[in-house]
Design an enzyme around this catalytic site. Structure first.
Site, mmCIF file in Angstrom:
data_model
loop_
_atom_site.group_PDB
_atom_site.id
_atom_site.type_symbol
_atom_site.label_atom_id
_atom_site.label_comp_id
_atom_site.label_asym_id
_atom_site.label_seq_id
_atom_site.Cartn_x
_atom_site.Cartn_y
_atom_site.Cartn_z
ATOM 1 N N ASP A 196 42.445 45.743 33.373
ATOM 2 C CA ASP A 196 41.472 46.798 33.660
ATOM 3 C C ASP A 196 41.778 47.970 32.738
ATOM 4 O O ASP A 196 42.720 48.721 32.969
ATOM 5 C CB ASP A 196 41.564 47.251 35.125
ATOM 6 C CG ASP A 196 41.027 46.202 36.094
ATOM 7 O OD1 ASP A 196 41.004 45.012 35.737
ATOM 8 O OD2 ASP A 196 40.634 46.571 37.219
ATOM 9 N N LYS A 238 33.474 48.114 34.986
ATOM 10 C CA LYS A 238 33.969 48.647 36.260
ATOM 11 C C LYS A 238 33.624 50.124 36.345
ATOM 12 O O LYS A 238 33.716 50.837 35.358
ATOM 13 C CB LYS A 238 35.483 48.411 36.311
ATOM 14 C CG LYS A 238 36.221 49.027 37.482
ATOM 15 C CD LYS A 238 37.697 48.571 37.474
ATOM 16 C CE LYS A 238 38.540 49.374 38.432
ATOM 17 N NZ LYS A 238 39.965 49.003 38.400
ATOM 18 N N LYS A 295 32.231 45.583 38.593
ATOM 19 C CA LYS A 295 33.202 45.903 39.634
ATOM 20 C C LYS A 295 33.088 47.369 40.042
ATOM 21 O O LYS A 295 33.554 48.251 39.320
ATOM 22 C CB LYS A 295 34.628 45.598 39.142
ATOM 23 C CG LYS A 295 35.707 46.015 40.136
ATOM 24 C CD LYS A 295 37.112 45.656 39.653
ATOM 25 C CE LYS A 295 38.172 46.284 40.544
ATOM 26 N NZ LYS A 295 39.535 46.056 40.049
#
Lengths: 311, 280
Positions: free
Chosen positions: A147, A211, A247
């Site tokens: 991430d 995300k 996400k």
């Protein structure tokens, strides 16, 4: 290819994107949030949401012990009920990756991926050399997902190509060893137009997932932001045939919030996105609420937080 | 032409706010003269659920306040109630069909009840706690601690006093509460909610629902987050059923006589015993 990889073509593509109708996006997200999901659909949605949770601990106070207990919870969220599915992934800081991976493998969670937040999370304020090293370190420790945060400062000051190249470099390090999730930190991007632009930029640079947030900045995963991002992945799929995941992370604490997210997914990107491969929810407190709602459906009476684990 | 009355909408009291029932339902309350009085909200099980969530999140803060501070706040409730007397008189006499003099006596007793329990807050641990004799180099203390979330089925009559004398002891012990007002005489309880909203008691510590007792008590009984129930307003049969479903999470279920007594506070408290080495 929709761009040829040069700065000019990237700039042209991003500036040609249509602006987001702010009122329309908020109204649509608001309207979808009013939908009522009950009984069997609710039971299905709760299990789907559990299997999509990226169970997260990103605190300065994290310890190996806490990460291990989180792993146990990831594999078997409710020890009293074997029908509860495992979560989507564990999300930790770099130095905890090895501990999490070893623990998961030892307790039957081999299939649960470990995600590491890299590239100087959460601010992203470090040199590219450090970010590269940070990423490599996480992969070497056994991370299955990275991430990364984008450089919001560069993005907001118009250095889009720098952000683009940075994602490309990190993607290269990930190779086929790790999935790349790109954190836009929509709270700092301020406008929906920026969210759309950043979403496309990340997808073009090679993100597997986009995300919303680090979870350290509020507002985080608001419904209109997620809507804009889901529209982006849907349209990107039409353009290129590639499916990119989404996400949302930060601020999703209750089962109701999670189900609202699933409704957004279904109505925007479509049923094919209703899978942990393409939609994840970054959360920590959410899982307990999902478990309590599941108990309520199973037993018929309201559950208590005393019957789920604290962390 | 005479002026059109601006009547109050009687709503629920949950988490410091006054929402309508999530179900949108209301029911009719009539006075002793069978004339229409008001349409209070008819709470559903989901309102109960929301009230328990509010109570649970407020409980730690209320229990963590010093006993002296809790006593001050209960005293403050008495002060604010005094100023609202007239409104209570009106509601009580219309509902119960008593003269305003009798209604006034009830209010005075309710105010005195707050004062009485406010005094108990910081004295309770001295009376009910102890230093225990043990054979070893340890101090051993026992102190009363709050139980958690307590649901109250308020008595019907006297309408205001019935609510206050169940509520005050539960609050004095540091619990947060969901009070289910009497079905037939709910109006003073809602006005009591307005008093509480302006009397420094943290939002969510007291939540007040109006509606059908018969509809709500099974949900109260089975709710795992509710730790205790005062069943003053339930029938014997309802109490029995509530005890059956309440056994699941070992609910403390109690019914008291009308008199004020510190036992009413202690019934909704746990005794905590601490061992502490005697230092050198």
């Amino acid at each position: 290819m929709i761009i040829d990889g040069s700065e000019t073509s990237l700039r042209k593509f991003l500036s040609d994107l249509p602006p987001v109708d702010q009122v329309g996006a908020e109204a649509r997200a608001g309207m979808l949030a009013t939908r009522s999901i009950k009984t069997t659909s609710k039971a299905w949605a709760i299990d789907m949401a559990i299997s999509m949770v990226d169970l997260t601990t990103l605190e300065g106070a994290d310890t190996p012990g806490k990460v291990k207990s989180l792993c146990a919870k990831a594999v078997r969220p409710d020890p009293n009920d074997l029908t509860v599915p495992s979560v989507g992934a564990i999300c930790v800081y770099n130095d905890m990756v090895k501990i999490a991976r070893t623990e998961l493998d030892a307790i039957g969670g081999e299939s649960i991926p470990v995600a590491a937040v890299a590239t100087a999370f959460p601010s992203g304020r470090a040199s590219l050399a450090v970010k590269k090293l940070d990423t490599q370190d996480a992969i070497d420790a056994g991370a299955n997902e990275i991430d990364m945060v984008i450089d919001r400062g560069a993005f907001l000051s118009g250095q889009l190509y720098q952000v683009f190249e940075e994602i490309q470099v990190i993607k290269q390090i990930c190779g086929d060893k790790a999935h790349l999730k790109v954190i836009l930190d929509t709270g700092e991007l301020v406008t929906y137009d920026n969210v759309r632009k950043a979403s496309y930029l990340a997808m073009l640079a090679g993100a597997d997932f986009i995300k919303t947030s680090t979870g350290k900045v509020a507002p985080a995963a608001t419904a209109p932001v997620v809507l804009v991002m889901l529209e982006a992945v849907r349209d990107y799929f039409t353009l290129t045939g590639k499916k990119i995941g989404v996400k949302p992370a930060g601020g999703i604490r209750t089962t109701k919030d999670a189900i609202k997210q699933l409704v957004l997914v279904k109505e925007t990107a479509g049923d094919q996105w209703l899978t942990p491969d393409l939609f994840r929810i970054g959360a920590s407190a959410l899982l307990n609420d999902l478990l309590m709602q599941r108990m309520k459906l199973r037993t018929g009476h309201y559950a208590s937080a005393n019957y789920v684990t604290v962390d | 032409m005479s002026r059109i009355d601006i009547n109050k909408t009687y709503k629920l009291f949950i988490g410091g706010a006054f929402p309508r029932s999530e179900s949108g339902r209301v029911y009719e309350v009539k006075g002793s003269d069978k004339k229409f009085l008001a349409n209070p909200a008819l709470a559903s099980r989901k309102d109960l659920r929301d009230a328990v969530v509010a109570a649970k999140s407020a409980q730690a803060g209320w229990a963590g306040a010093t006993a002296f501070n809790r006593g001050q706040i209960l005293y403050r409730i008495a002060e604010i109630m005094q100023g609202r007397s007239e409104q209570f008189v009106e509601e009580i006499s219309a509902l119960e069909g008593v003269t305003s003099k009798v209604a006034k006596l009830q209010i005075e007793e309710a105010i005195d009840t707050w004062v009485w329990y406010s005094g108990w807050c910081d004295k309770l641990s001295s009376i009910a706690g102890s230093q225990n004799q043990v054979s070893g180099p340890f101090y051993n203390f026992t102190t009363p601690e709050s139980l958690g979330v307590v649901a109250i089925f308020a008595e019907s009559k006297p309408s205001l006093l019935g609510a206050v004398r169940t509520l005050a002891p539960v609050l004095a012990g540091g619990n947060s509460t969901v009070l289910i007002a009497s079905e037939a005489y709910p109006l003073p309880a809602i006005t009591l909610g307005e008093v509480l909203a302006t009397s420094d008691i943290p939002a969510g510590v007291v939540n007040i629902l109006t509606g059908k007792t018969s509809e709500l008590y099974p949900w109260v009984g089975s709710h795992m987050e509710i730790d205790g129930v005062d069943v003053a307003g339930l029938s014997k049969k309802q109490e029995e059923e509530l005890r059956l479903v309440g056994a699941d999470n070992l609910k403390r279920i109690a019914r008291f006589s009308a008199i004020n007594h510190p036992e009413r506070i202690l019934s909704f408290m746990e005794q905590k015993t601490i061992w502490h080495p005697i230092g050198i």
